[in-house]
Design a protein around this motif. Sequence first.
Motif, PDB file in Angstrom:
ATOM      1  N   HIS A 124       0.614  -1.352   0.004  1.00  0.00           N
ATOM      2  CA  HIS A 124       0.103  -0.098   0.024  1.00  0.00           C
ATOM      3  C   HIS A 124       0.831   1.366   0.001  1.00  0.00           C
ATOM      4  N   ILE A 125       1.977   1.215   0.678  1.00  0.00           N
ATOM      5  CA  ILE A 125       2.557   2.598   1.022  1.00  0.00           C
ATOM      6  C   ILE A 125       3.692   2.610  -0.363  1.00  0.00           C
ATOM      7  N   LYS A 126       3.643   3.023  -1.364  1.00  0.00           N
ATOM      8  CA  LYS A 126       4.595   2.975  -2.549  1.00  0.00           C
ATOM      9  C   LYS A 126       5.746   3.658  -2.525  1.00  0.00           C
ATOM     10  N   LEU A 127       6.849   3.071  -2.625  1.00  0.00           N
ATOM     11  CA  LEU A 127       8.518   3.300  -2.332  1.00  0.00           C
ATOM     12  C   LEU A 127       8.812   2.996  -3.691  1.00  0.00           C
ATOM     13  N   LEU A 128       9.402   4.089  -4.463  1.00  0.00           N
ATOM     14  CA  LEU A 128       9.834   3.738  -5.877  1.00  0.00           C
ATOM     15  C   LEU A 128      11.482   3.398  -5.534  1.00  0.00           C
ATOM     16  N   ILE A 129      11.770   1.989  -5.037  1.00  0.00           N
ATOM     17  CA  ILE A 129      13.091   1.531  -4.765  1.00  0.00           C
ATOM     18  C   ILE A 129      13.198   0.433  -5.303  1.00  0.00           C
ATOM     19  N   PRO A 130      14.669  -0.029  -5.442  1.00  0.00           N
ATOM     20  CA  PRO A 130      14.913  -1.363  -6.066  1.00  0.00           C
ATOM     21  C   PRO A 130      14.511  -2.517  -5.614  1.00  0.00           C
ATOM     22  N   GLN A 131      14.503  -2.541  -4.174  1.00  0.00           N
ATOM     23  CA  GLN A 131      13.979  -3.549  -3.343  1.00  0.00           C
ATOM     24  C   GLN A 131      13.561  -3.079  -2.057  1.00  0.00           C
ATOM     25  N   PRO A 132      12.715  -4.141  -1.282  1.00  0.00           N
ATOM     26  CA  PRO A 132      12.131  -3.795  -0.272  1.00  0.00           C
ATOM     27  C   PRO A 132      13.254  -3.705   0.849  1.00  0.00           C
ATOM     28  N   VAL A 133      12.768  -3.087   1.964  1.00  0.00           N
ATOM     29  CA  VAL A 133      13.814  -2.991   3.314  1.00  0.00           C
ATOM     30  C   VAL A 133      13.153  -3.630   4.295  1.00  0.00           C
ATOM     31  N   PRO A 134      13.641  -4.891   4.585  1.00  0.00           N
ATOM     32  CA  PRO A 134      12.794  -5.435   5.988  1.00  0.00           C
ATOM     33  C   PRO A 134      13.384  -4.610   7.064  1.00  0.00           C
ATOM     34  N   GLN A 135      12.248  -4.446   8.116  1.00  0.00           N
ATOM     35  CA  GLN A 135      12.248  -3.727   9.288  1.00  0.00           C
ATOM     36  C   GLN A 135      12.321  -4.944  10.454  1.00  0.00           C
ATOM     37  N   PRO A 154      11.850 -12.158   6.402  1.00  0.00           N
ATOM     38  CA  PRO A 154      11.886 -13.011   5.020  1.00  0.00           C
ATOM     39  C   PRO A 154      13.442 -13.598   5.058  1.00  0.00           C
ATOM     40  N   VAL A 155      13.480 -14.829   4.383  1.00  0.00           N
ATOM     41  CA  VAL A 155      14.876 -15.600   4.004  1.00  0.00           C
ATOM     42  C   VAL A 155      15.404 -14.742   2.544  1.00  0.00           C
ATOM     43  N   ALA A 156      14.522 -14.302   1.781  1.00  0.00           N
ATOM     44  CA  ALA A 156      14.609 -13.927   0.578  1.00  0.00           C
ATOM     45  C   ALA A 156      14.094 -12.920  -0.009  1.00  0.00           C
ATOM     46  N   LEU A 157      14.307 -12.121  -0.965  1.00  0.00           N
ATOM     47  CA  LEU A 157      13.195 -11.286  -1.961  1.00  0.00           C
ATOM     48  C   LEU A 157      13.371 -11.582  -3.101  1.00  0.00           C
ATOM     49  N   ILE A 158      12.212 -11.501  -3.934  1.00  0.00           N
ATOM     50  CA  ILE A 158      12.180 -11.576  -5.428  1.00  0.00           C
ATOM     51  C   ILE A 158      11.804 -10.369  -5.771  1.00  0.00           C
ATOM     52  N   CYS A 159      12.301  -9.714  -6.689  1.00  0.00           N
ATOM     53  CA  CYS A 159      11.941  -8.336  -7.392  1.00  0.00           C
ATOM     54  C   CYS A 159      12.020  -8.874  -8.943  1.00  0.00           C
ATOM     55  N   ASP A 160      11.107  -8.831  -9.396  1.00  0.00           N
ATOM     56  CA  ASP A 160      10.824  -9.137 -10.924  1.00  0.00           C
ATOM     57  C   ASP A 160      11.615 -10.428 -11.026  1.00  0.00           C
ATOM     58  N   ASP A 161      12.612 -10.484 -11.788  1.00  0.00           N
ATOM     59  CA  ASP A 161      13.259 -11.881 -12.144  1.00  0.00           C
ATOM     60  C   ASP A 161      14.631 -12.034 -11.173  1.00  0.00           C
ATOM     61  N   ARG A 162      14.817 -11.057 -10.042  1.00  0.00           N
ATOM     62  CA  ARG A 162      15.946 -11.294  -9.268  1.00  0.00           C
ATOM     63  C   ARG A 162      15.659 -11.966  -8.066  1.00  0.00           C
TER      64      ARG A 162
END
Length: 239
Positions: free
Chosen positions: A182-193, A222-230
Motif C-alpha cells: 500500500h505505501i508505494k516506495l520507488l526503490i529497487p527492493q524492499p527493506v525489511p524492518q 523473510p529469508v529472501a526477496l524476489i524483485c521481478d526476475d531477481r
Amino acid sequence: MITFAIGDIHGCRDKLDDVLGTCMRFMDTMVEDETPPKFVFLGDVIDRGPDSRGVIDRILWLRENGGVEVVTLMGNHEWMFLNSRGPGNSEIAKFWAKHGGINTMDSYGVRGSELAKEKIEGHVRSYYSRLVPFQDDGHRFFVHAGVDLAKPLATQTEEVMLWGAGVRNANVDPGRYVVHGHIKLLIPQPVPQRHHINLDTAAYLGGPLSCAVFDSEVPGGPVALICDDRIIELEREVA
C-alpha cells in the motif's frame, strides 16, 4: 513450507509473470519439500496498470491449476471497485475511476459490452467474493495497508488495514512479523524492518514487483526477496 507474499501488482501482469516464474525457480533450489508453497497476494492487484483482468485471470489459474495454496487479501482498490457497483454509489465510482478504475474497466474490452459485463461478473464471483481482510499464520500477519501495533492485531479496524499509513508504533513487538503493501516506495527492493516489511515498490510506476519469501514454520522476517526476475538472499531478521 515456503510462503511467498506478493506486493501491490496494480494491473502489471507481465511483472506478475516474472515474479511467479522466479518463485518457481527459487523452489527448484530448495531441498525437496512435499508441502506445496503458499502464495499470499497483499491486495491492490487491480487499477493503474494496463492489464487488471489478466492479473486476476493469472491468480485464478494459479489457485485452480498451480498445485499451490493461494490467499488473496482485500486492498483499498478492490474495496473501491466493489463499493462502486450499483445505484447510489456514484461518488465512490467517480473516486475509483480517478484512481485507476478506468484502466481496470478498459482491460475488460469495450466498456459496457455484454462480453465485458459477463467477464467482470465472473471475476466478482470467482475472485472478489473470496477476498479476506488479513491472514495470520501464527508467525506472520499479512495485511494490505498496515496496522497500529499499539492495539492487538485481532482488533485492527478495516480503515487501518485497507487505508492506513503502514505500521504505526513500529517499535512495539506484536508477536507476529507484519507483512504489508500500500505505501508505494520507488526503490529497487524492499527493506525489511525488525517487526515488519512493506512490499509495495511501485510496480506500475516502473519499480519492481516485489515478493518476500518466508519459511512458514519459523518466526521472523523473510529469508529472501524476489524483485521481478531477481532473487536476493537475506539473513533472517527474527521478530
